[in-house]
Write a protein that holds these residues in place. Structure first.
Motif, PDB file in Angstrom:
ATOM      1  N   PRO A 296      13.666 -13.210   3.548  1.00  0.00           N
ATOM      2  CA  PRO A 296      12.480 -13.267   2.691  1.00  0.00           C
ATOM      3  C   PRO A 296      11.771 -11.917   2.641  1.00  0.00           C
ATOM      4  CG  PRO A 296      12.024 -14.325   4.779  1.00  0.00           C
ATOM      5  CD  PRO A 296      13.484 -13.935   4.796  1.00  0.00           C
ATOM      6  N   LEU A 297      11.077 -11.700   1.524  1.00  0.00           N
ATOM      7  CA  LEU A 297      10.217 -10.529   1.426  1.00  0.00           C
ATOM      8  C   LEU A 297       9.027 -10.708   2.364  1.00  0.00           C
ATOM      9  CD1 LEU A 297       9.995  -9.950  -2.414  1.00  0.00           C
ATOM     10  CD2 LEU A 297      11.252  -8.582  -0.785  1.00  0.00           C
TER      11      LEU A 297
ATOM     12  N   ARG B 287      18.485 -11.877  -8.203  1.00  0.00           N
ATOM     13  CA  ARG B 287      18.517 -11.661  -6.751  1.00  0.00           C
ATOM     14  C   ARG B 287      17.506 -12.512  -5.995  1.00  0.00           C
ATOM     15  NH1 ARG B 287      18.141  -6.270  -4.664  1.00  0.00           N
ATOM     16  NH2 ARG B 287      18.983  -7.333  -2.870  1.00  0.00           N
ATOM     17  N   VAL B 288      16.708 -13.301  -6.705  1.00  0.00           N
ATOM     18  CA  VAL B 288      15.738 -14.184  -6.066  1.00  0.00           C
ATOM     19  C   VAL B 288      16.373 -15.557  -5.887  1.00  0.00           C
ATOM     20  CG1 VAL B 288      13.505 -15.312  -6.325  1.00  0.00           C
ATOM     21  CG2 VAL B 288      13.779 -12.940  -7.021  1.00  0.00           C
ATOM     22  N   ALA B 289      16.548 -15.984  -4.652  1.00  0.00           N
ATOM     23  CA  ALA B 289      17.151 -17.286  -4.380  1.00  0.00           C
ATOM     24  C   ALA B 289      16.120 -18.399  -4.488  1.00  0.00           C
ATOM     25  CB  ALA B 289      17.783 -17.290  -2.988  1.00  0.00           C
ATOM     26  N   ALA B 290      14.925 -18.188  -3.961  1.00  0.00           N
ATOM     27  CA  ALA B 290      13.901 -19.229  -3.980  1.00  0.00           C
ATOM     28  C   ALA B 290      12.516 -18.612  -3.878  1.00  0.00           C
ATOM     29  CB  ALA B 290      14.112 -20.201  -2.824  1.00  0.00           C
ATOM     30  N   VAL B 291      11.560 -19.288  -4.485  1.00  0.00           N
ATOM     31  CA  VAL B 291      10.147 -18.933  -4.367  1.00  0.00           C
ATOM     32  C   VAL B 291       9.421 -20.225  -4.007  1.00  0.00           C
ATOM     33  CG1 VAL B 291       8.112 -18.060  -5.554  1.00  0.00           C
ATOM     34  CG2 VAL B 291      10.335 -17.115  -6.093  1.00  0.00           C
ATOM     35  N   ARG B 292       8.801 -20.234  -2.842  1.00  0.00           N
ATOM     36  CA  ARG B 292       8.124 -21.465  -2.415  1.00  0.00           C
ATOM     37  C   ARG B 292       6.941 -21.123  -1.510  1.00  0.00           C
ATOM     38  NH1 ARG B 292      13.123 -21.403   0.143  1.00  0.00           N
ATOM     39  NH2 ARG B 292      12.978 -20.981   2.351  1.00  0.00           N
TER      40      ARG B 292
ATOM     41  N   ALA C 250       6.631 -17.496  -0.066  1.00  0.00           N
ATOM     42  CA  ALA C 250       7.876 -16.926   0.445  1.00  0.00           C
ATOM     43  C   ALA C 250       8.827 -16.702  -0.720  1.00  0.00           C
ATOM     44  CB  ALA C 250       8.506 -17.860   1.467  1.00  0.00           C
ATOM     45  N   VAL C 251       9.308 -15.473  -0.839  1.00  0.00           N
ATOM     46  CA  VAL C 251      10.301 -15.113  -1.836  1.00  0.00           C
ATOM     47  C   VAL C 251      11.573 -14.776  -1.067  1.00  0.00           C
ATOM     48  CG1 VAL C 251      10.889 -13.512  -3.684  1.00  0.00           C
ATOM     49  CG2 VAL C 251       8.525 -14.220  -3.363  1.00  0.00           C
ATOM     50  N   VAL C 252      12.593 -15.633  -1.205  1.00  0.00           N
ATOM     51  CA  VAL C 252      13.842 -15.468  -0.466  1.00  0.00           C
ATOM     52  C   VAL C 252      14.839 -14.760  -1.362  1.00  0.00           C
ATOM     53  CG1 VAL C 252      15.679 -16.663   0.765  1.00  0.00           C
ATOM     54  CG2 VAL C 252      13.364 -17.570   0.810  1.00  0.00           C
ATOM     55  N   ARG C 253      15.475 -13.710  -0.834  1.00  0.00           N
ATOM     56  CA  ARG C 253      16.453 -12.938  -1.593  1.00  0.00           C
ATOM     57  C   ARG C 253      17.802 -13.655  -1.643  1.00  0.00           C
ATOM     58  NH1 ARG C 253      15.561  -6.872   0.801  1.00  0.00           N
ATOM     59  NH2 ARG C 253      13.319  -6.926   0.710  1.00  0.00           N
TER      60      ARG C 253
ATOM     61  N   LEU D 254       0.825  -1.201   0.000  1.00  0.00           N
ATOM     62  CA  LEU D 254       0.000   0.000   0.000  1.00  0.00           C
ATOM     63  C   LEU D 254       0.867   1.263   0.000  1.00  0.00           C
ATOM     64  CD1 LEU D 254      -2.956   0.751  -0.030  1.00  0.00           C
ATOM     65  CD2 LEU D 254      -2.906   0.889   2.441  1.00  0.00           C
ATOM     66  N   LEU D 255       1.982   1.229   0.728  1.00  0.00           N
ATOM     67  CA  LEU D 255       2.834   2.413   0.829  1.00  0.00           C
ATOM     68  C   LEU D 255       4.228   2.219   0.254  1.00  0.00           C
ATOM     69  CD1 LEU D 255       1.854   3.519   4.433  1.00  0.00           C
ATOM     70  CD2 LEU D 255       0.981   4.390   2.275  1.00  0.00           C
ATOM     71  N   SER D 256       4.594   0.997  -0.130  1.00  0.00           N
ATOM     72  CA  SER D 256       5.943   0.763  -0.632  1.00  0.00           C
ATOM     73  C   SER D 256       5.934  -0.301  -1.717  1.00  0.00           C
ATOM     74  CB  SER D 256       6.867   0.326   0.501  1.00  0.00           C
ATOM     75  OG  SER D 256       6.458  -0.935   0.989  1.00  0.00           O
ATOM     76  N   THR D 257       7.002  -0.297  -2.511  1.00  0.00           N
ATOM     77  CA  THR D 257       7.177  -1.280  -3.570  1.00  0.00           C
ATOM     78  C   THR D 257       8.603  -1.792  -3.521  1.00  0.00           C
ATOM     79  OG1 THR D 257       5.550  -0.194  -4.973  1.00  0.00           O
ATOM     80  CG2 THR D 257       7.101  -1.646  -6.062  1.00  0.00           C
ATOM     81  N   VAL D 258       8.770  -3.118  -3.610  1.00  0.00           N
ATOM     82  CA  VAL D 258      10.087  -3.745  -3.646  1.00  0.00           C
ATOM     83  C   VAL D 258      10.192  -4.488  -4.973  1.00  0.00           C
ATOM     84  CG1 VAL D 258      11.610  -5.432  -2.563  1.00  0.00           C
ATOM     85  CG2 VAL D 258      10.136  -4.002  -1.148  1.00  0.00           C
ATOM     86  N   THR D 259      11.253  -4.204  -5.737  1.00  0.00           N
ATOM     87  CA  THR D 259      11.484  -4.864  -7.012  1.00  0.00           C
ATOM     88  C   THR D 259      12.787  -5.635  -6.943  1.00  0.00           C
ATOM     89  OG1 THR D 259      10.331  -3.091  -8.171  1.00  0.00           O
ATOM     90  CG2 THR D 259      11.724  -4.524  -9.505  1.00  0.00           C
TER      91      THR D 259
END
Length: 188
Positions: free
Chosen positions: A149-150, A114-119, A140-143, A104-109
């Motif tokens: 994780p994000l 840079r994405v280690a895992a998505v599970r 979970a999106v792990v950097r 709502l107030l921020s965005t992370v790209t």
């Protein structure tokens, strides 16, 4: 309005989805791989209804001759419209370049490098974004690098997927598919 993802009998076109894991021709554009849920759309509709009352009251106040009051109502109405539009954009967006988490107030790209895992993980999640937590699933999106994780915006109890577990599973599978297909291309 034509809905290309539905066949003539109203069922999802599973043949096309089975042939291409990422059924978008223009992979360079940011896309949300799922539709906003009824709670998110209903909340935005209520905010737009409030904005219409504010704008109508600004008109009445302007006709009465109180311009400072009209400016306050007009500004509040425009702020509520901006909030409703931002509420509709909240979620996970993907493209060939990376993954974007819009809040709502921020965005992370993050780029796919840079994405280690998505599970999908089982963990306590917020119910409709409120402080109350319930046991549920989160994407979970792990950097890469720090392994942090994000913040999970994609959960089975958020405004997009509450009482729609199959929609959450489809969205999580599609985002994991984007990660699996895009990460090797990004690492070359």
């Amino acid at each position: 309005m034509p809905l290309p993802f539905l066949t003539a009998d109203g069922r999802a076109d599973s043949d096309h989805a089975a042939q291409t894991p990422l059924p978008h021709d223009a992979r360079e554009h940011w896309r949300r791989p799922y539709r906003p849920g009824p709670w998110r759309v209903g909340g935005a509709a209520m905010l737009l209804l409030l904005a219409s009352y504010l704008l109508f009251s600004a008109l009445i106040i302007a006709l009465a001759g109180a311009l400072p009051g009209m400016a306050v109502c007009l500004g509040a109405g425009l702020a509520v419209i901006a909030l409703a539009l931002r509420l509709l954009r909240v979620g996970i967006w993907v493209c060939a370049h990376g993954l974007r988490q819009v809040g709502l107030l921020s965005t992370v790209t993050l780029s796919w490098r840079r994405v280690a895992a998505v599970r999908t993980v089982q963990q306590p999640v917020r119910w409709l974004g409120l402080p109350r937590t319930v046991q549920g699933q989160a994407l979970a999106v792990v950097r890469q690098g720090d392994g942090e994780p994000l913040r999970p915006l994609l959960t089975d109890h958020n405004a997009d997927f509450l009482a729609r577990p199959e929609a959450f599973d489809r969205a999580a599978d599609v985002i994991e598919g984007w990660a699996a297909e895009s990460r090797p291309a990004a690492s070359l």
